[in-house]
Design a protein around this motif. Structure first.
Motif, PDB file in Angstrom:
ATOM      1  N   ARG A 283       0.808  -1.223   0.000  1.00 50.53           N
ATOM      2  CA  ARG A 283       0.000   0.000   0.000  1.00 50.53           C
ATOM      3  C   ARG A 283       0.841   1.273   0.000  1.00 50.53           C
ATOM      4  NH1 ARG A 283      -5.322  -0.326   3.787  1.00 50.53           N
ATOM      5  NH2 ARG A 283      -6.053  -2.436   3.253  1.00 50.53           N
ATOM      6  N   LEU A 284       1.894   1.294   0.800  1.00 51.31           N
ATOM      7  CA  LEU A 284       2.716   2.502   0.839  1.00 51.31           C
ATOM      8  C   LEU A 284       3.309   2.808  -0.533  1.00 51.31           C
ATOM      9  CD1 LEU A 284       4.509   2.021   4.270  1.00 51.31           C
ATOM     10  CD2 LEU A 284       2.991   3.914   3.669  1.00 51.31           C
ATOM     11  N   MET A 285       3.801   1.801  -1.215  1.00 55.44           N
ATOM     12  CA  MET A 285       4.368   2.002  -2.554  1.00 55.44           C
ATOM     13  C   MET A 285       3.283   2.439  -3.532  1.00 55.44           C
ATOM     14  SD  MET A 285       7.701   1.458  -2.806  1.00 55.44           S
ATOM     15  CE  MET A 285       8.178   0.704  -4.351  1.00 55.44           C
ATOM     16  N   ALA A 286       2.117   1.808  -3.440  1.00 56.70           N
ATOM     17  CA  ALA A 286       1.037   2.111  -4.379  1.00 56.70           C
ATOM     18  C   ALA A 286       0.593   3.561  -4.277  1.00 56.70           C
ATOM     19  CB  ALA A 286      -0.143   1.173  -4.133  1.00 56.70           C
ATOM     20  N   THR A 287       0.587   4.100  -3.056  1.00 52.00           N
ATOM     21  CA  THR A 287       0.101   5.470  -2.868  1.00 52.00           C
ATOM     22  C   THR A 287       1.215   6.506  -2.944  1.00 52.00           C
ATOM     23  OG1 THR A 287      -1.733   4.701  -1.492  1.00 52.00           O
ATOM     24  CG2 THR A 287      -1.136   7.023  -1.318  1.00 52.00           C
ATOM     25  N   VAL A 288       2.222   6.377  -2.082  1.00 49.72           N
ATOM     26  CA  VAL A 288       3.243   7.421  -1.960  1.00 49.72           C
ATOM     27  C   VAL A 288       4.158   7.459  -3.179  1.00 49.72           C
ATOM     28  CG1 VAL A 288       5.070   8.370  -0.488  1.00 49.72           C
ATOM     29  CG2 VAL A 288       3.122   7.189   0.542  1.00 49.72           C
ATOM     30  N   LEU A 328       5.666  13.169   4.127  1.00 49.10           N
ATOM     31  CA  LEU A 328       5.387  12.792   5.510  1.00 49.10           C
ATOM     32  C   LEU A 328       3.888  12.698   5.762  1.00 49.10           C
ATOM     33  CD1 LEU A 328       8.001  15.019   7.392  1.00 49.10           C
ATOM     34  CD2 LEU A 328       8.112  12.542   7.071  1.00 49.10           C
ATOM     35  N   ASP A 329       3.153  13.694   5.280  1.00 47.06           N
ATOM     36  CA  ASP A 329       1.700  13.705   5.492  1.00 47.06           C
ATOM     37  C   ASP A 329       1.043  12.516   4.786  1.00 47.06           C
ATOM     38  OD1 ASP A 329       1.979  16.024   6.940  1.00 47.06           O
ATOM     39  OD2 ASP A 329       1.386  17.363   5.294  1.00 47.06           O
ATOM     40  N   ALA A 330       1.481  12.248   3.551  1.00 50.54           N
ATOM     41  CA  ALA A 330       0.889  11.142   2.795  1.00 50.54           C
ATOM     42  C   ALA A 330       1.182   9.801   3.460  1.00 50.54           C
ATOM     43  CB  ALA A 330       1.421  11.156   1.365  1.00 50.54           C
ATOM     44  N   THR A 331       2.398   9.628   3.955  1.00 52.38           N
ATOM     45  CA  THR A 331       2.772   8.380   4.629  1.00 52.38           C
ATOM     46  C   THR A 331       1.927   8.175   5.876  1.00 52.38           C
ATOM     47  OG1 THR A 331       5.041   8.522   3.797  1.00 52.38           O
ATOM     48  CG2 THR A 331       4.659   7.136   5.736  1.00 52.38           C
ATOM     49  N   ARG A 332       1.798   9.222   6.670  1.00 54.42           N
ATOM     50  CA  ARG A 332       0.994   9.108   7.888  1.00 54.42           C
ATOM     51  C   ARG A 332      -0.474   8.791   7.572  1.00 54.42           C
ATOM     52  NH1 ARG A 332       4.156  13.950   9.576  1.00 54.42           N
ATOM     53  NH2 ARG A 332       5.746  13.240  11.061  1.00 54.42           N
ATOM     54  N   GLN A 333      -0.986   9.367   6.485  1.00 57.51           N
ATOM     55  CA  GLN A 333      -2.380   9.112   6.135  1.00 57.51           C
ATOM     56  C   GLN A 333      -2.588   7.669   5.688  1.00 57.51           C
ATOM     57  OE1 GLN A 333      -4.927  11.390   6.652  1.00 57.51           O
ATOM     58  NE2 GLN A 333      -6.081   9.482   6.392  1.00 57.51           N
ATOM     59  N   VAL A 334      -1.647   7.139   4.899  1.00 54.29           N
ATOM     60  CA  VAL A 334      -1.748   5.737   4.491  1.00 54.29           C
ATOM     61  C   VAL A 334      -1.721   4.838   5.725  1.00 54.29           C
ATOM     62  CG1 VAL A 334      -0.605   3.855   3.254  1.00 54.29           C
ATOM     63  CG2 VAL A 334      -0.735   6.118   2.213  1.00 54.29           C
ATOM     64  N   VAL A 335      -0.833   5.129   6.656  1.00 58.01           N
ATOM     65  CA  VAL A 335      -0.736   4.326   7.878  1.00 58.01           C
ATOM     66  C   VAL A 335      -2.026   4.412   8.677  1.00 58.01           C
ATOM     67  CG1 VAL A 335       0.414   4.157  10.116  1.00 58.01           C
ATOM     68  CG2 VAL A 335       1.774   4.439   8.042  1.00 58.01           C
ATOM     69  N   PHE A 338      -4.738   2.465   7.030  1.00 56.76           N
ATOM     70  CA  PHE A 338      -4.429   1.041   7.149  1.00 56.76           C
ATOM     71  C   PHE A 338      -4.825   0.509   8.520  1.00 56.76           C
ATOM     72  CE2 PHE A 338      -1.195  -2.086   8.567  1.00 56.76           C
ATOM     73  CZ  PHE A 338      -1.424  -3.099   7.645  1.00 56.76           C
ATOM     74  N   VAL A 339      -4.450   1.211   9.576  1.00 60.78           N
ATOM     75  CA  VAL A 339      -4.749   0.754  10.929  1.00 60.78           C
ATOM     76  C   VAL A 339      -6.248   0.816  11.205  1.00 60.78           C
ATOM     77  CG1 VAL A 339      -4.407   1.223  13.385  1.00 60.78           C
ATOM     78  CG2 VAL A 339      -2.468   1.345  11.813  1.00 60.78           C
ATOM     79  N   GLU A 340      -6.902   1.880  10.744  1.00 65.64           N
ATOM     80  CA  GLU A 340      -8.324   2.034  11.019  1.00 65.64           C
ATOM     81  C   GLU A 340      -9.182   1.095  10.180  1.00 65.64           C
ATOM     82  OE1 GLU A 340      -9.158   6.142  10.412  1.00 65.64           O
ATOM     83  OE2 GLU A 340      -8.150   6.790  12.268  1.00 65.64           O
ATOM     84  N   GLY A 341      -8.795   0.870   8.931  1.00 65.77           N
ATOM     85  CA  GLY A 341      -9.636   0.088   8.031  1.00 65.77           C
ATOM     86  C   GLY A 341      -9.250  -1.371   7.906  1.00 65.77           C
ATOM     87  N   GLY A 342      -8.021  -1.718   8.289  1.00 60.61           N
ATOM     88  CA  GLY A 342      -7.578  -3.097   8.179  1.00 60.61           C
ATOM     89  C   GLY A 342      -7.282  -3.509   6.749  1.00 60.61           C
ATOM     90  N   LEU A 409      -0.126  -1.548  16.307  1.00 55.45           N
ATOM     91  CA  LEU A 409       0.326  -0.393  15.523  1.00 55.45           C
ATOM     92  C   LEU A 409      -0.489   0.840  15.886  1.00 55.45           C
ATOM     93  CD1 LEU A 409       0.831  -2.004  11.980  1.00 55.45           C
ATOM     94  CD2 LEU A 409       2.366  -1.994  13.970  1.00 55.45           C
ATOM     95  N   ASP A 410       0.218   1.923  16.163  1.00 52.27           N
ATOM     96  CA  ASP A 410      -0.446   3.152  16.618  1.00 52.27           C
ATOM     97  C   ASP A 410       0.085   4.345  15.828  1.00 52.27           C
ATOM     98  OD1 ASP A 410      -1.550   5.296  17.900  1.00 52.27           O
ATOM     99  OD2 ASP A 410      -0.800   4.797  19.898  1.00 52.27           O
ATOM    100  N   PRO A 411      -0.699   4.888  14.891  1.00 50.46           N
ATOM    101  CA  PRO A 411      -0.226   6.034  14.101  1.00 50.46           C
ATOM    102  C   PRO A 411       0.133   7.246  14.956  1.00 50.46           C
ATOM    103  CG  PRO A 411      -2.218   5.087  13.151  1.00 50.46           C
ATOM    104  CD  PRO A 411      -2.032   4.437  14.487  1.00 50.46           C
ATOM    105  N   ASP A 412      -0.512   7.396  16.107  1.00 46.12           N
ATOM    106  CA  ASP A 412      -0.237   8.546  16.964  1.00 46.12           C
ATOM    107  C   ASP A 412       1.030   8.379  17.799  1.00 46.12           C
ATOM    108  OD1 ASP A 412      -2.561   9.936  16.160  1.00 46.12           O
ATOM    109  OD2 ASP A 412      -3.773   8.751  17.558  1.00 46.12           O
ATOM    110  N   ALA A 413       1.622   7.195  17.780  1.00 39.59           N
ATOM    111  CA  ALA A 413       2.830   6.943  18.567  1.00 39.59           C
ATOM    112  C   ALA A 413       4.099   6.961  17.719  1.00 39.59           C
ATOM    113  CB  ALA A 413       2.711   5.594  19.275  1.00 39.59           C
TER     114      ALA A 413
END
Length: 431
Positions: A283-288, A328-335, A338-342, A409-413
């Motif tokens: 996913r990270l490669m596909a988006t970022v 940075l913003d795009a990476t954090r959004q993908v993460v 990913f965590v919220e939607g599975g 996995l915690d995007p806020d951490a």
């Protein structure tokens, strides 16, 4: 019966030989063997023992009580053999490859280096200079700086996953004396948890005899372990390593994981992370990279997780100064998505196929099989794990993967570390 169709558990001979746990595996190759081995040294990491160990290992092939370095080199060259001794955190590793008939000679040479190294005075400055040069080369690498800066945020100096600043490493290596390296050898180079795996065209009995002759008299016990096992608890933040005149900025993001390699959640999380950032179709490669065109490469991984201490989840990406904040913003959004939607069943099935296929291909070589058997032994896994791994991967369910993702996995951490020509506004934001 075709032995190659039997499971590894049925084909591997596993037994104690003197102070060594010896595992041998006959494989359909002609005339050569590969081996991988290790033993525990228990360096006191907070006291820079890892630096002493690095220099000590560098001296092992420079001469012994019975052979100088030229004789050792000539012996290996005459056999056409490879023999390597290396420092690997809490272990010293031994590895190599040789013609089957030359294995006793090469193992004897390795045992001589380990047990009877003479630490010649004229060789130590060369080994020390080489170690310093290696560090200085790494200091030119933005990726190395970013990775180290992240590990310094996540772990204490006495944790096996900590990476000290380059300047501290240089100073520490310069201060280690030959006498300290020699004393460390005497106290720490023992057959503690010594495991040796030999794979290839072999006779199990002949290898056992060679190992007994080489290592049978080796004795001693390493000091008790002193390293930390848990990650450092600290609030997420950003570290920057300014490096002038760099075209790109290497970024590392991540946080510690309070899990062990033998935890039930490990394989589900491993699969989940592979879907996020394990290969070019993640996913990270596909988006970022593919969709936004912000980088040539971005990956994520589970790093430094053992059966006895914490590791981390990390993301690595290289960005231009202009694309830094967007990346940075795009990476954090993908993460976060990913965590919220599975993940989906289709994603999971595809990655299972990729992982199990790659695993099977990797075990086609003697080197890879020997290393895999050794790694499993170090983790305390049975020989059968080599056979079981693909089935364990295929047995992981979608619910297990998504539960592991949301649990661990915690995007806020996320901590962030950047190295390169970081824009001034990014440095100010990190201050």
């Amino acid at each position: 019966m075709d032995r190659s169709t039997l499971s590894y558990a049925d084909r591997v001979h596993d037994r104690p030989v003197g102070p060594c746990r010896l595992l041998t595996l006959e494989m359909p190759v002609s005339g050569f063997v590969s081996w991988r081995g290790s033993f525990r040294t228990h360096p006191e990491l907070g006291a820079h023992d890892d630096l002493v160990q690095r220099l000590m290992v560098g001296m092992l092939d420079k001469g012994t009580a019975t052979h100088d370095r030229f004789e050792l080199a000539a012996l290996l060259e005459e056999c056409g053999a490879q023999l390597s001794l290396s420092s690997d955190g809490l272990y010293v590793d031994v590895s190599g490859q040789a013609l089957t008939d030359d294995l006793p000679t090469v193992l004897s040479a390795g045992a001589d280096m380990l047990q009877r190294s003479s630490f010649p005075e004229d060789e130590y400055p060369k080994v020390q200079a080489q170690a310093l040069a290696d560090v200085q080369r790494s200091m030119q690498n933005t990726s190395s700086h970013a990775s180290r800066a992240l590990m310094q945020r996540l772990f204490s100096v006495d944790h096996p996953n900590y990476s000290r600043p380059f300047e501290d490493e240089l100073q520490g290596l310069q201060q280690v004396t030959r006498e300290q390296a020699q004393a460390y050898h005497q106290d720490h180079v023992t057959p503690h948890a010594f495991t040796l795996v030999v794979a290839g065209d072999l006779s199990h009995d002949a290898v056992e005899s060679a190992v007994r002759d080489a290592f049978g008299a080796w004795s001693g016990t390493a000091p008790a372990p002193t390293h930390a096992t848990e990650a450092t608890a600290c609030a997420p933040g950003t570290a920057t390593v300014p490096m002038a005149d760099r075209d790109n900025i290497d970024v590392r993001m991540g946080h510690a994981l309070t899990m062990r390699r033998d935890d039930d959640d490990y394989l589900p999380l491993y699969l989940g992370n592979y879907i996020l950032g394990g290969n070019f179709s993640a996913r990270l490669m596909a988006t970022v990279r593919d969709e936004l065109g912000l980088t040539y490469g971005i990956r994520s991984g589970l790093s430094g997780i053992s059966t006895e201490y914490d590791g981390s989840w990390t993301i690595g990406v290289t960005l231009s100064s202009e694309a830094l904040q967007h990346g940075l913003d795009a990476t954090r959004q993908v993460v976060r998505d990913f965590v919220e939607g599975g993940v989906t069943e289709e994603e999971l099935d595809a990655k299972k196929t990729t992982i199990t296929g790659s695993y099977k291909v990797g075990l086609a070589t003697t080197k890879r099989v020997a290393q895999s058997l050794l790694t499993n032994a170090e983790r305390g896994f049975p020989v059968s794990y080599l056979d079981e791994f693909p089935e364990r991967i295929r047995a992981v369910t979608l619910n297990e993967v998504n539960n592991a993702i949301q649990t661990h996995l915690d995007p806020d951490a996320l901590h962030t570390a950047m190295a390169g020509s970081v824009p001034e506004e990014a440095e100010e934001a990190a201050a």
